[in-house]
Design a protein around this motif. Structure first.
Motif, mmCIF file in Angstrom:
data_model
loop_
_atom_site.group_PDB
_atom_site.id
_atom_site.type_symbol
_atom_site.label_atom_id
_atom_site.label_comp_id
_atom_site.label_asym_id
_atom_site.label_seq_id
_atom_site.Cartn_x
_atom_site.Cartn_y
_atom_site.Cartn_z
ATOM 1 N N VAL A 109 21.233 -0.577 -5.432
ATOM 2 C CA VAL A 109 20.418 -1.187 -4.374
ATOM 3 C C VAL A 109 20.776 -2.665 -4.225
ATOM 4 O O VAL A 109 20.991 -3.156 -3.111
ATOM 5 C CB VAL A 109 18.909 -1.006 -4.654
ATOM 6 C CG1 VAL A 109 18.071 -1.789 -3.665
ATOM 7 C CG2 VAL A 109 18.542 0.468 -4.603
ATOM 8 N N ALA A 110 20.861 -3.378 -5.333
ATOM 9 C CA ALA A 110 21.205 -4.806 -5.282
ATOM 10 C C ALA A 110 22.591 -5.000 -4.672
ATOM 11 O O ALA A 110 22.794 -5.893 -3.842
ATOM 12 C CB ALA A 110 21.145 -5.417 -6.677
ATOM 13 N N THR A 111 23.542 -4.150 -5.061
ATOM 14 C CA THR A 111 24.890 -4.233 -4.507
ATOM 15 C C THR A 111 24.875 -3.956 -3.011
ATOM 16 O O THR A 111 25.513 -4.671 -2.235
ATOM 17 C CB THR A 111 25.832 -3.236 -5.213
ATOM 18 O OG1 THR A 111 25.858 -3.535 -6.610
ATOM 19 C CG2 THR A 111 27.232 -3.304 -4.649
ATOM 20 N N GLY A 112 24.144 -2.926 -2.603
ATOM 21 C CA GLY A 112 24.067 -2.588 -1.182
ATOM 22 C C GLY A 112 23.456 -3.707 -0.355
ATOM 23 O O GLY A 112 23.956 -4.044 0.730
ATOM 24 N N VAL A 113 22.376 -4.286 -0.862
ATOM 25 C CA VAL A 113 21.728 -5.394 -0.148
ATOM 26 C C VAL A 113 22.675 -6.591 -0.092
ATOM 27 O O VAL A 113 22.810 -7.245 0.948
ATOM 28 C CB VAL A 113 20.381 -5.770 -0.813
ATOM 29 C CG1 VAL A 113 19.818 -7.049 -0.239
ATOM 30 C CG2 VAL A 113 19.383 -4.628 -0.651
ATOM 31 N N TYR A 114 23.345 -6.865 -1.195
ATOM 32 C CA TYR A 114 24.264 -8.001 -1.268
ATOM 33 C C TYR A 114 25.421 -7.845 -0.282
ATOM 34 O O TYR A 114 25.683 -8.723 0.547
ATOM 35 C CB TYR A 114 24.767 -8.138 -2.702
ATOM 36 C CG TYR A 114 25.713 -9.275 -2.936
ATOM 37 C CD1 TYR A 114 25.294 -10.588 -2.796
ATOM 38 C CD2 TYR A 114 27.026 -9.043 -3.311
ATOM 39 C CE1 TYR A 114 26.162 -11.645 -3.023
ATOM 40 C CE2 TYR A 114 27.896 -10.083 -3.539
ATOM 41 C CZ TYR A 114 27.462 -11.381 -3.399
ATOM 42 O OH TYR A 114 28.328 -12.414 -3.625
ATOM 43 N N VAL A 115 26.112 -6.725 -0.367
ATOM 44 C CA VAL A 115 27.258 -6.481 0.513
ATOM 45 C C VAL A 115 26.802 -6.384 1.967
ATOM 46 O O VAL A 115 27.450 -6.928 2.876
ATOM 47 C CB VAL A 115 28.019 -5.211 0.069
ATOM 48 C CG1 VAL A 115 29.078 -4.814 1.075
ATOM 49 C CG2 VAL A 115 28.642 -5.417 -1.298
ATOM 50 N N GLY A 116 25.673 -5.719 2.198
ATOM 51 C CA GLY A 116 25.143 -5.603 3.552
ATOM 52 C C GLY A 116 24.768 -6.952 4.146
ATOM 53 O O GLY A 116 25.039 -7.217 5.329
ATOM 54 N N SER A 117 24.169 -7.820 3.336
ATOM 55 C CA SER A 117 23.782 -9.138 3.854
ATOM 56 C C SER A 117 25.010 -10.006 4.138
ATOM 57 O O SER A 117 25.019 -10.777 5.099
ATOM 58 C CB SER A 117 22.821 -9.846 2.900
ATOM 59 O OG SER A 117 23.429 -10.098 1.663
ATOM 60 N N ILE A 118 26.064 -9.853 3.343
ATOM 61 C CA ILE A 118 27.309 -10.574 3.629
ATOM 62 C C ILE A 118 27.888 -10.088 4.960
ATOM 63 O O ILE A 118 28.268 -10.892 5.823
ATOM 64 C CB ILE A 118 28.334 -10.405 2.495
ATOM 65 C CG1 ILE A 118 27.887 -11.164 1.247
ATOM 66 C CG2 ILE A 118 29.721 -10.896 2.925
ATOM 67 C CD1 ILE A 118 28.752 -10.926 0.026
ATOM 68 N N ALA A 119 27.943 -8.777 5.135
ATOM 69 C CA ALA A 119 28.486 -8.210 6.371
ATOM 70 C C ALA A 119 27.651 -8.629 7.579
ATOM 71 O O ALA A 119 28.200 -9.023 8.620
ATOM 72 C CB ALA A 119 28.548 -6.685 6.266
#
Length: 177
Positions: A109-119
């Motif tokens: 979840v943290a990875t998804g939020v992190y990568v998603g927020s960068i994108a």
């Protein structure tokens, strides 16, 4: 069960067993990356992480441009700095293992939020059409990036997430008294 049988048979007979795509990719990545000593890995990590932080902190000199309506330089520099910083961990455990760790159930979840927020940050910054409150949206996405990265990093420290969550609960609940 068939896979276990094939693995055992290959081990006993010396036959090459067919590798999965993941295993083949891991082997190719390891072959492309030379074997580094522990000291070389630490130096690589520190250099890469340092460059990422320099770019990230350097982006804050572009905040004025963000507020004036030119979000691209700030958003791109900040996001690229974050990407370089997170890639520095590839030196410590290798790219394949680090990617596996990033999608582990405790970090997915943290990875998804992190990568998603960068994108999303890059998308909002580079989108050609007018977006109302673009600067505010980018600032919110940058804050989300920071929080997701902190939460991701805390997942590597035993009980750190529980401690921080408990601390936040106590702080929020104490306000009502």
């Amino acid at each position: 069960m068939e896979s276990l049988y094939q693995s055992t048979r290959a081990l006993l007979t010396g036959e090459e067993r067919e590798r999965s795509v993941g295993e083949q990719l891991e082997e190719d990545v390891c072959a492309a990356c030379p074997q580094l000593t522990y000291k070389q890995r630490l130096i690589g990590f520190c250099c890469c992480f340092g460059v990422g932080l320099l770019i990230e902190f350097g982006s804050f000199f572009r905040l004025v441009e963000l507020v004036e309506g030119n979000p691209k330089p700030f958003a791109i520099m900040y996001s690229v700095g974050n990407i370089i910083s997170i890639c520095s961990s590839f030196f410590l455990s290798g790219p394949w293992k680090q990617c596996k760790k990033m999608v582990a159930p405790t970090r997915a979840v943290a990875t998804g939020v992190y990568v998603g927020s960068i994108a999303l940050t890059l998308f909002v910054a580079c989108y050609k059409q007018t977006i109302p409150a673009r600067a505010l949206i980018i600032i919110v996405l940058i804050i989300i990036q920071m929080l997701a990265l902190i939460w991701y990093m805390l997942s590597f420290i035993p009980y750190a997430r529980d401690f921080v969550a408990d601390l936040c609960r106590r702080t929020c609940c104490d306000c009502d008294r």
